[in-house]
Design an enzyme around this catalytic site. Structure first.
Site, mmCIF file in Angstrom:
data_model
loop_
_atom_site.group_PDB
_atom_site.id
_atom_site.type_symbol
_atom_site.label_atom_id
_atom_site.label_comp_id
_atom_site.label_asym_id
_atom_site.label_seq_id
_atom_site.Cartn_x
_atom_site.Cartn_y
_atom_site.Cartn_z
ATOM 1 N N ASP A 420 0.827 -1.203 0.000
ATOM 2 C CA ASP A 420 0.000 0.000 0.000
ATOM 3 C C ASP A 420 0.866 1.260 0.000
ATOM 4 O O ASP A 420 1.969 1.270 0.557
ATOM 5 C CB ASP A 420 -0.899 0.006 1.243
ATOM 6 C CG ASP A 420 -1.681 1.292 1.373
ATOM 7 O OD1 ASP A 420 -2.615 1.495 0.570
ATOM 8 O OD2 ASP A 420 -1.346 2.112 2.255
ATOM 9 N N GLU A 475 0.858 -0.598 -5.158
ATOM 10 C CA GLU A 475 -0.177 0.418 -5.337
ATOM 11 C C GLU A 475 0.524 1.746 -5.619
ATOM 12 O O GLU A 475 0.940 2.456 -4.706
ATOM 13 C CB GLU A 475 -1.054 0.534 -4.080
ATOM 14 C CG GLU A 475 -2.262 1.433 -4.313
ATOM 15 C CD GLU A 475 -2.662 2.247 -3.100
ATOM 16 O OE1 GLU A 475 -3.832 2.639 -3.013
ATOM 17 O OE2 GLU A 475 -1.796 2.527 -2.242
#
Length: 831
Positions: A420, A475
């Site tokens: 992330d 991401e």
């Protein structure tokens, strides 16, 4: 013009604003020979496409000749200036040549860091087993506890076991700032009982004692009877009889990941927090039934604030206790493996919770940046996320984060990670208020946080060394070149990244554009706009598109009509009819054209209505919108079942034809006048008619291979809630186009063509019928009849001249008629 693979070889993200860390300029200053201007400042855009395409064709075959920078402990490292000149990424993308100094510096930093780890820690793999030294570990005759807190003046271990009085459990500090203590067993039993509470107590510079949860704790809980109670660390060391023993091996790595993104806590149909075991027993079978091959679990790492969606991590080695114990999570992963599902974890190494009492942040009281997990001052704080930012140049931070990855892989048997907030890690500005245009200057300059890049290179090297078949997804919204290239080529080493610009495009269209103004060229460009050789996972919507303040694709399309117009017992309102049709088309074209993998968030496969809203003060701490209403798709008279059935069929299509893993991707037509897109992926031909009204008879589509084509998937089929306008038993025969080998004389640059019926708002996929398929059907019929001669009297083998469709139909009748007599022989026939 797109190249022969249908891919744009340069830029991978449309202008998008996002968020991200500060850089480490003191390291840049140490290498006087490196020119930090990094050469040419001109924007690298579409003008370079053709040069790069030629270079790729000329050099891709010679990639293996490049210098191996480092993929595992046995790799050859570049040790000379000549080696650094031959980094493989420049052969893949010659447009990166002006930034050679940046890459040389980055690779040298990586190699030097790895050499230091090998010299002082015995290698990356040993370095990444920090959890065997830090935190609580059983050693002969007792429990040893170690904690890195270099600024602490004194330290103790406290807990239920000593009545929270640490005066008899003082810790000792070594020259590296590591505190330790050995607590002898009492009467042959551990002095600290399993599942009892513990904390680290230390005195900082001003003489004040503070209590903190141990940084390496593997379980943490909170008193559910006290509002906003702080978390306690828990000593987790269950007896062998209570430990989960893994029974199933990891499934093989799929050719292409079809990822089901899920949040365990909000997976219940009831307004409450779901458990790991309930998810394993009730939700995993749904995922398998819809033909996904990978599950991506969110919010696994402990986070004290539920509404953070798991992104404000407090305890990095601990599973979220809301959904159960570490053994419960192991049960879930083992169950997934038994179903053939790989499991990825959403790992958050981009920042940490700002919480002091129960978070990692509590260890930096009065410390310098070198003595802390985080940078000090503004550089150590993310102003938009209200969270702390790691100092990736720090030795103990590297040990902590790399060990954290290994812990989840080895202790819990995860099959990989989705990292992330990678954009926030890559740049000193964290991407805050930055609209990335695709200029290479945006990626390779003093704005790049080389410390973070080196950490990610080390992380990917480690992961693939421990688990070669791991899947690691980034991401990243910036589209940094090389992010998905191997470390051995000078890349960052991710297997793929999320194609984050695609959902933004769909949201823009659904919110701001009338159907008649949709551009087929723009849709196609958004879906194919990614770097050649760097894989992407495409998605129309993830959890990001469903959180409070936004809407799912289904809700954007149908809104309040989803409350009243979804019953099959009445005709569908026009809004619902349009919504379901476009929902299917948007997801299918995104899957087929947008990348080398596909992702869907839990519930979106059947058009889950509304948004996600976690319990918070603003909604009265309600769980009403923090759940999944499975009853909607399970109720047979509701139209949600049609979207779910189509999702299942999409994944099955890839199971049968492996189009996601195919490098053959050719967009042959983007017809803005008729609102039609035609492309090939693998040997399948896709035809999408986005026109709201027009149906085209005899619409000509180009293809590569000659022969007979039939419908493989039709979004307008009855079973998917459509109108059944397509004839699935129709044979489509190709005609040659132009002069063989000269594309400009062909139809849309394709050597063959066939004609189809293309209904309005319909996506249809065609496959080429192989001659062997007809032979297989006939052989199956003959084989069944011969082996069940007694029952064969009631059936009739069709004439050899009969069509393949009649033979297939006749075979179905044979199977039904001979079910009793033929037993498993007939049942196991596979066409």
């Amino acid at each position: 013009m797109i190249n022969c693979l249908g891919l744009n070889p340069l830029i991978s993200a449309s202008p998008t604003t996002i968020t991200h860390i500060s850089g480490n300029k003191q390291h840049l200053a140490t290498l006087k020979s490196i020119d930090l201007a990094l050469g040419n400042r001109n924007s690298h855009g579409h003008g370079l496409c053709f040069g790069l395409k030629r270079s790729i064709q000329e050099t891709v075959g010679s990639r293996s000749k490049g210098i191996a920078v480092m993929t595992d402990d046995k790799s050859t490292m570049p040790s000379t200036e000549e080696d650094l000149e031959n980094i493989g990424i420049f052969r893949i993308d010659p447009a990166l040549e002006p930034y050679k100094d940046h890459f040389k510096y980055r690779v040298k930093r990586y190699v030097d860091q790895k050499k230091l780890i090998e010299e002082y820690e015995g290698g990356l793999e040993e370095f990444s087993q920090g959890y065997l030294k830090f935190g609580f570990n059983r050693e002969e005759g007792g429990i040893v506890y170690r904690e890195w807190a270099p600024a602490a003046q004194e330290a103790q271990i406290i807990g239920d076991f000593n009545g929270w009085d640490g005066s008899n459990h003082q810790m000792e500090k070594n020259q590296f700032g590591v505190w330790s203590i050995k607590i002898p067993d009492a009467d042959g039993s551990p002095a600290i009982p399993h599942n009892s509470r513990v904390k680290f107590r230390f005195k900082h510079g001003d003489g004040v004692w503070v209590d903190r949860i141990p940084a390496w704790i593997t379980y943490a809980t909170v008193d559910p009877t006290r509002f906003a109670a702080p978390y306690d660390g828990v000593y987790w060391d269950p007896p062998l009889s209570e430990r989960h023993q893994f029974k199933y091996p990891r499934p093989p790595k799929p050719k292409a990941p079809r990822i089901y993104e899920a949040h365990v806590g909000m997976s219940s149909s009831e307004p409450r927090i779901n458990s790991y075991r309930e998810f394993a027993d009730e939700i995993l079978p749904r995922i398998r039934a819809n033909n996904y091959n990978t599950v991506q679990l969110m919010a696994v790492m402990e986070h004290s604030y539920y509404a953070s969606f798991g992104y404000h991590v407090t305890n990095f080695f601990a599973v979220s206790s809301r959904s159960g114990t570490p053994e419960d999570l192991k049960y879930l992963i083992d169950k997934a493996h038994s179903l053939g599902l790989q499991v990825l974890m959403d790992v958050i190494h981009s920042h940490a919770s700002n919480n002091v009492t129960d978070g990692l942040n509590g260890f930096d009281v009065g410390q310098t940046s070198q003595d802390s997990y985080f940078h000090t001052g503004d550089r150590g704080y993310h102003k938009l996320w209200d969270s702390r930012l790691f100092n990736y140049a720090n030795w103990e931070v590297l040990r902590f984060l790399l060990s954290n990855l290994r812990w989840w892989l080895e202790e819990f048997k995860f099959d990989g990670f989705r990292f992330d907030g990678v954009t926030s890690m890559l740049y000193h500005h964290h991407g805050i208020n930055i609209a990335f245009t695709g200029s290479y200057n945006e990626y390779f300059s003093e704005a790049t946080d080389v410390d973070a890049v080196v950490y990610l290179m080390l992380a990917n090297c480690l992961i693939h060394s421990i688990l070669p078949d791991a899947t690691v997804v980034a991401e990243d919204v910036s589209g940094m070149p090389g992010l998905g290239q191997p470390v051995s080529d000078g890349g960052v080493g991710f297997d793929c990244r999320l194609a984050m610009a695609i959902p933004d495009r769909w949201i823009d269209y659904l919110k701001n554009k009338n159907d008649s103004t949709w551009s087929m060229k723009e849709i196609s460009w958004s879906l194919t706009n990614r770097r050649y050789t760097e894989k992407c996972v495409s998605y129309a919507e993830s959890h990001d598109q469903a959180i409070v303040g936004d809407k799912t694709v289904a809700f954007l399309l149908m809104d309040k009509e989803m409350y009243s117009g979804m019953s099959c017992l009445a005709d569908a309102p026009p809004i619902v009819e349009r919504g379901i049709a476009l929902h299917k088309m948007i997801h299918l074209i995104t899957m087929a054209l947008g990348g080398e993998g596909y992702l869907n968030f839990m519930g979106n496969e059947f058009g889950h209505p509304e948004w996600i809203d976690f319990p918070r003060e603003g909604n009265g701490w309600s769980y009403e919108k923090c759940r999944r209403q499975w009853n909607l798709v399970d109720t047979d008279h509701l139209r949600y079942k049609f979207m779910n059935a189509f999702d299942r069929a999409m994944n099955l299509l890839d199971d049968k034809f492996s189009f996601l893993s195919s490098t053959k991707q050719i967009v042959s037509s983007t017809d803005d006048e008729n609102k039609v897109i035609v492309f090939e992926r693998g040997d399948l031909v896709f035809v999408f008619n986005f026109h709201p009204e027009n149906t085209y008879e005899g619409y000509k589509v180009g293809c590569d291979l000659p022969g007979k084509y039939k419908v493989a998937l039709d979004s307008d089929a009855w079973e998917f809630g459509g109108h059944g306008r397509m004839g699935h038993d129709v044979d489509h025969f190709t005609s040659p186009e132009g002069i063989p080998g000269i594309p400009e004389t062909n139809f849309n640059n394709r050597p063959n063509s066939f004609k189809v019926l293309s209904p309005a708002r319909t996506g249809v996929v065609y496959y080429r019928v192989e001659e062997s398929q007809e032979e297989d059907i006939n052989d199956s019929l003959v084989g069944v009849v011969e082996e069940t001669s007694a029952a064969a009297k009631v059936v009739e083998i069709p004439d050899e001249s009969a069509s393949i469709e009649s033979k297939a139909s006749n075979l179905d009748e044979v199977i039904e008629t001979l079910a009793v007599a033929a037993g498993e022989v007939a049942k196991n026939l596979i066409l």
